[in-house]
Design a protein around this motif. Structure first.
Motif, PDB file in Angstrom:
ATOM      1  N   PRO A 142       0.764  -1.337  -0.250  1.00 51.46           N
ATOM      2  CA  PRO A 142      -0.073  -0.051  -0.124  1.00 51.46           C
ATOM      3  C   PRO A 142       0.689   1.342  -0.495  1.00 51.46           C
ATOM      4  O   PRO A 142       1.668   1.591   0.380  1.00 51.46           O
ATOM      5  CB  PRO A 142      -0.978  -0.067   1.114  1.00 51.46           C
ATOM      6  N   PHE A 143       0.467   1.974  -0.557  1.00 54.77           N
ATOM      7  CA  PHE A 143       1.586   3.601  -1.240  1.00 54.77           C
ATOM      8  C   PHE A 143       1.958   4.095   0.865  1.00 54.77           C
ATOM      9  O   PHE A 143       2.258   4.707   0.523  1.00 54.77           O
ATOM     10  CB  PHE A 143       0.473   4.370  -1.852  1.00 54.77           C
ATOM     11  N   ALA A 144       1.444   3.978   1.180  1.00 50.23           N
ATOM     12  CA  ALA A 144       1.103   4.363   3.149  1.00 50.23           C
ATOM     13  C   ALA A 144       0.130   3.496   3.934  1.00 50.23           C
ATOM     14  O   ALA A 144      -0.645   2.701   3.294  1.00 50.23           O
ATOM     15  CB  ALA A 144       0.880   5.967   3.241  1.00 50.23           C
ATOM     16  N   ARG A 145       0.181   3.703   5.138  1.00 52.72           N
ATOM     17  CA  ARG A 145      -0.693   3.254   6.223  1.00 52.72           C
ATOM     18  C   ARG A 145      -1.944   3.733   6.779  1.00 52.72           C
ATOM     19  O   ARG A 145      -2.037   3.124   6.528  1.00 52.72           O
ATOM     20  CB  ARG A 145       0.233   2.941   7.420  1.00 52.72           C
ATOM     21  N   SER A 146      -1.603   5.157   5.881  1.00 51.96           N
ATOM     22  CA  SER A 146      -2.930   5.592   5.614  1.00 51.96           C
ATOM     23  C   SER A 146      -3.125   6.974   5.455  1.00 51.96           C
ATOM     24  O   SER A 146      -2.534   7.096   4.480  1.00 51.96           O
ATOM     25  CB  SER A 146      -3.379   6.402   7.895  1.00 51.96           C
TER      26      SER A 146
END
Length: 367
Positions: A107-111
């Motif tokens: 995923p690009f980021a966690r949030s």
């Protein structure tokens, strides 16, 4: 886009790319980049000595035990971020400070909050950001999209998508301790919904436009600190399509031959991704699996391009990113797309939590 770097690309015969993280998926990206015309890979970084040795054996001239040092030391045009999710934000910010375009593993980021921080840093530095959402590049999924868009099945009121894997524990019996970060919700951002479902959200929006998460359930088939199964009910308002998404990281003894299933139920016919698998898919998958088992026995490197059906998609996604930055264009799957998929995942998590809380507060009625 950094115009000085653009001048470098147009005046040079090759694009200089560094790889940050050369574990499993990082080696896929490394071998893709090494096989790509007009791309040079001078350096890679990884905290694990065995991964650095493997990268050197694959053809990288220099390796570093720290990606920040690599970015400071090398004259790069772009970097592939194939690190665990908890390092994505820092790596993108470090690359932005160095004026280096980035291709980020999902995923690009966690949030979404973390994604906003990364996109702001990239925008301030004028660097391009791409995300490795590879389902869009699998020929079976492309086949579904093309057939859907030609209108041959008419309106699609219902669709299903399933994505499965064997999870961080691997296949039984478990003989090695798995990496810590996939089982740490803080480090990974979540479990199978973020690891596998994120691909599904991306491809569903690609197919149907904006999505509305209506309900979700998450759970554990094994006693793990993160979810290993999730089911989400989705509505696509632009096409009036109801969609069921399921993702699961099960401890399979043998994975299903096809780990992604996509089916569109049209009013005049059905479209399934299985109809668009290459004719030699099953034979190629079996041959590659046997070759990789043999390589583990002999101690040689496994072929990360086998089965090529899945891993060719990573090559094509990276190639599209490279073409975009060469031409000073927005990557086809950009950081904003990665953030959108995260928004859907976050909504699903929130919906599942609310559902659990509602069940807990239902009053007990006795007669």
């Amino acid at each position: 886009m950094n115009t000085a770097l653009l001048g470098q690309w147009t005046n040079s015969s090759s694009l200089s790319v560094g790889v940050l993280g050369v574990g499993n998926i990082g080696m896929v990206h490394l071998k893709s980049a090494l096989a790509m015309p007009g791309v040079d890979v001078p350096a890679a970084a990884d905290a694990r000595p065995e991964n650095r040795t493997r990268a050197e054996r694959t053809g990288v001239s220099r390796t570093y035990d720290d990606y920040a040092t690599l970015l400071e030391s090398e004259d790069l045009d772009a970097a592939i971020v194939a690190l665990p999710p908890f390092l994505h934000a820092d790596a993108v910010e470090q690359a932005a400070a160095a004026g280096v375009d980035v291709f980020v593993e999902k995923p690009f980021a966690r949030s979404t909050e973390e994604a906003d921080r990364m996109l702001e840093a990239a925008d301030d530095a004028g660097i391009a950001v791409g995300v490795d959402h590879t389902l869009r590049y699998q020929p079976d999924v492309v086949g579904v999209k093309e057939t859907y868009e030609d209108g041959s099945v008419g309106h699609v009121p219902y669709a299903t998508i399933t994505r499965l894997n064997d999870g961080p524990l691997g296949r039984p019996p478990v003989t090695q301790t798995p990496p810590e970060w996939p089982l740490d919700s803080e480090a990974a951002g979540g479990g199978s919904l973020l690891e596998l479902g994120i691909h599904c959200f991306d491809v569903l929006e690609w197919l149907f436009g904006d999505l509305e998460v209506q309900s979700a359930t998450i759970g554990e088939t094994l006693e793990l600190p993160v979810e290993d199964a999730a089911t989400v009910l989705i509505h696509a308002p632009e096409t009036e399509t109801t969609i069921t998404l399921h993702c699961g990281s099960y401890q399979w003894e043998q994975l299903p031959e096809v780990n992604t299933r996509l089916r569109l139920e049209g009013v005049t016919g059905t479209i399934s991704n299985e109809e668009y698998l290459p004719e030699n898919f099953y034979a190629s998958a079996a041959k590659s699996a046997l070759a990789n088992v043999a390589s583990r026995v002999t101690g040689t490197d496994s072929d990360v391009f086998g089965p090529t059906f899945y891993l060719q998609a990573h090559y094509d996604a990276l190639a599209d990113f490279v073409d975009a930055v060469r031409n000073d264009e927005r990557p086809p799957v950009a950081g904003e797309d990665g953030k959108r998929a995260l928004e859907f995942a976050e909504t699903a998590y929130e919906t599942a939590i609310r559902s659990d809380q509602d069940e807990e507060t239902v009053p007990e009625v006795t007669l």
